[in-house]
Structures are given as structure tokens and as C-alpha cells.
Design a protein around this motif. Structure first.
Motif, PDB file in Angstrom:
ATOM      1  N   UNK A  88       0.841  -1.196   0.000  1.00 17.92           N
ATOM      2  CA  UNK A  88       0.000   0.000   0.000  1.00 17.92           C
ATOM      3  C   UNK A  88       0.873   1.241   0.000  1.00 17.92           C
ATOM      4  N   UNK A  89       0.639   2.110  -0.966  1.00 17.36           N
ATOM      5  CA  UNK A  89       1.352   3.378  -1.066  1.00 17.36           C
ATOM      6  C   UNK A  89       0.372   4.491  -0.712  1.00 17.36           C
ATOM      7  N   UNK A  95       4.008  12.242  -6.038  1.00 20.48           N
ATOM      8  CA  UNK A  95       5.268  12.452  -6.757  1.00 20.48           C
ATOM      9  C   UNK A  95       5.527  11.271  -7.682  1.00 20.48           C
ATOM     10  N   UNK A  96       6.112  11.568  -8.854  1.00 16.29           N
ATOM     11  CA  UNK A  96       6.377  10.552  -9.858  1.00 16.29           C
ATOM     12  C   UNK A  96       7.758  10.757 -10.458  1.00 16.29           C
ATOM     13  N   UNK A 133       6.824   6.211 -13.077  1.00 15.21           N
ATOM     14  CA  UNK A 133       6.783   5.357 -11.882  1.00 15.21           C
ATOM     15  C   UNK A 133       6.424   6.205 -10.677  1.00 15.21           C
ATOM     16  N   UNK A 134       5.699   5.632  -9.715  1.00 14.63           N
ATOM     17  CA  UNK A 134       5.365   6.395  -8.511  1.00 14.63           C
ATOM     18  C   UNK A 134       6.587   6.627  -7.635  1.00 14.63           C
ATOM     19  N   UNK A 135       6.606   7.798  -6.976  1.00 15.27           N
ATOM     20  CA  UNK A 135       7.699   8.104  -6.074  1.00 15.27           C
ATOM     21  C   UNK A 135       8.946   8.563  -6.819  1.00 15.27           C
ATOM     22  N   UNK A 227      -4.660   6.628  -3.724  1.00 16.14           N
ATOM     23  CA  UNK A 227      -5.683   7.581  -4.175  1.00 16.14           C
ATOM     24  C   UNK A 227      -6.075   7.359  -5.634  1.00 16.14           C
ATOM     25  N   UNK A 228      -5.226   6.679  -6.402  1.00 16.01           N
ATOM     26  CA  UNK A 228      -5.501   6.465  -7.820  1.00 16.01           C
ATOM     27  C   UNK A 228      -5.982   5.050  -8.127  1.00 16.01           C
ATOM     28  N   UNK A 229      -6.245   4.264  -7.079  1.00 18.90           N
ATOM     29  CA  UNK A 229      -6.662   2.879  -7.269  1.00 18.90           C
ATOM     30  C   UNK A 229      -8.152   2.725  -6.967  1.00 18.90           C
TER      31      UNK A 229
END
Length: 285
Positions: A88-89, A95-96, A133-135, A227-229
Motif C-alpha cells: 500500500x502506497x 510524486x512521480x 513510476x510512482x515516487x 488515491x488512484x486505485x
């Protein structure tokens, strides 16, 4: 399950950080519990030696196998993914990392390898030559050793979404959320029950099957921002089930493994056979 995946699971749970080398007979007996043949186990050991994931050590008439710096790194990554980073993120910042690349047609091998490494590192394709990519991802580790001059063809940025970007749509287009969600739900259907894997002979077999399947899922999970899932995203529930079952299986799994393990100290300065083509582990009685 691929024998090499089971091998890495076994090494991570019963060999990693112990400073030991394990006989091929121990691997054969352990993997027979999950339906892997002796021939497949021996072939896997040989391939992993050739790939630098294991090294041989002879002791008497038996051959033992120990970890290498490469396999140690792989197992450390698996440990981090299973027990520390989680699936879980829920980071507060959206940020990406963006990476753009344009490689010459003659670099087909490097292009294929770069894409494989990007997927492994949580990237998804936005469009041709542009991945996200996330983060914040250290891309130097992704492109390292591919080609000395590859860096001149790669551009990397840290980014935040701005209107009118629709991140839900972007995430669905860049990642196979449907396929990933289906794998989590299949995991739950198999394991979230009072008596999981009743066909297994013991908890060592259950533990190997459980963690191998789990790793195969989470290694393809880019840990996208929650939040995007979708609201019913099954990853967190599946993780709770995996961790609870591993704790449940661990006492018997450890006891069975200890009975099977024939080991010698992992002394890299003595008796090592680094995998010459003409020398195999088939001398084991």
C-alpha cells in the motif's frame, strides 16, 4: 511454479543470513514436497550457478551450494518487498519519476533489457519512449551496466501531476490494473480460508507455495498511490492473509526444513567450485 522461484523462496526463508551452504539432496527433498522433480531441481541448481546466483562447494563426495553477492541482493530485495515496504502506497505527496529514452535501432537488446528493468522497478509506459513510476526512483541503478553511453540517450525528471491531467485515466492506461487486481483476488480465493492448501504434505510445502506465489505478484506491483486505485483494491487484504499464514506455517516449516538441511559453513575461501561446465553436482549419493 517455476523451480527457480521456489529456490529463491527457500533460500530467503531458510538460508539467507545464516552463513551456510546446502547440499543438493536437501533441495531435492524439500522441492519434492511441492511437486518439483529431482531432475528439475538439479537443472535449476546448475542454471543458477551459471547465472551467478549460487556457487558450488565440494565437501567429501557431496556438493553444496551457497549464496553469491547477486543472490544476496535478490533476497534482500525480496525481504524488503514482503516485510517492509508493503503493497500500500499511501504517501501524502503525489510524486512521480519520468524517464524518456530514444535508442538507436541497432540497440535492440539494450532496449528490451531496459524495458524489462523499468517494469521491474515499477515503471509503466505512457507513450513510446516515455515511462512513469510512482515516487522517486534512482534510475542510475536501473540503467547501470547496460551500456557505457546509454545515459546520453536517457532523460529523467521528478514530476507532479497538474490539471488537466487525469491521473486515474493515466494510471489505467500505463498499468494493467485489471490483471494485477485479478491476481490478488485469485491469491485470496486460494489462501483466505480455514484450511488452505489441504493437498500439501506439511507446512514447509504450504509456506513455499504461499511465499513463492506472493512474491510473483508483488514483484509486478508498482505500488501505485492508493488515491488512484479502485476503492475495492484487494492488495492490503491479501497482504494481511499472507503474513498471517506465514506466521501460522513457520513453526512446522522451520522444523521440517531443519530436519532436511544438510549444510556446511559458507567459507568462500575453501573448497569452492564456481561452476565449471564439466563438473556437476550429480556426484551426490
Amino acid at each position: 511454479m517455476r523451480p527457480q522461484s521456489v529456490m529463491l523462496t527457500f533460500l530467503g526463508d531458510h538460508v539467507y543470513r545464516r552463513g551456510i551452504c546446502v547440499s543438493s539432496r536437501s533441495f531435492i527433498e524439500a522441492f519434492a514436497k511441492v511437486g518439483i522433480s529431482e531432475e528439475a531441481t538439479r537443472s535449476t541448481l546448475t542454471r543458477m550457478v551459471r547465472r551467478g546466483l549460487l556457487r558450488r562447494r565440494r565437501s567429501g563426495r557431496r556438493m553444496y551450494f551457497g549464496l553469491t553477492p547477486t543472490s544476496d541482493e535478490v533476497l534482500r530485495d525480496g525481504e524488503r518487498r514482503i516485510w517492509h515496504s508493503g503493497v500500500v502506497n499511501d504517501a501524502a505527496e503525489d510524486r512521480w519519476t519520468l524517464i524518456g529514452f530514444s535508442l538507436p535501432e541497432s540497440w535492440q537488446r539494450q532496449r528490451h533489457e531496459l524495458r524489462s528493468r523499468l517494469v521491474w522497478s515499477g515503471f509503466g509506459p505512457l507513450q513510446n519512449g516515455l515511462w512513469i513510476a510512482p515516487g522517486e526512483v534512482d534510475v542510475t541503478e536501473v540503467i547501470d551496466d547496460l551500456r557505457a553511453d546509454l545515459g546520453t540517450n536517457v532523460k529523467v525528471f521528478a514530476a507532479e501531476p497538474r490539471r488537466p491531467t487525469d491521473m486515474q485515466t493515466l494510471v489505467r492506461e500505463a498499468y494493467d490494473l485489471e490483471g494485477l487486481g485479478r491476481r490478488y483476488r485469485e491469491f485470496l480465493r486460494r489462501w483466505d480460508r480455514p484450511d488452505p492448501a489441504p493437498e500439501a504434505p506439511d507446512d514447509l510445502a504450504r509456506s513455499l507455495t504461499l511465499l513463492t506465489g506472493w512474491l510473483q505478484i508483488i514483484r509486478t506491483d508498482p505500488r501505485l498511490p492508493l488515491r488512484h486505485l479502485p476503492g475495492d483494491w484487494p492488495a492490503e487484504q491479501a497482504q494481511r492473509v499472507c503474513h498471517a499464514l506465514h506466521e501460522r506455517f513457520r513453526p512446522e516449516a522451520t522444523a521440517v526444513a531443519e530436519r532436511l538441511l544438510d549444510t556446511v559453513p559458507d567459507d568462500s575461501l575453501a573448497g569452492l567450485d564456481r561452476g565449471r561446465d564439466g563438473d556437476s553436482d550429480h556426484i551426490v549419493a
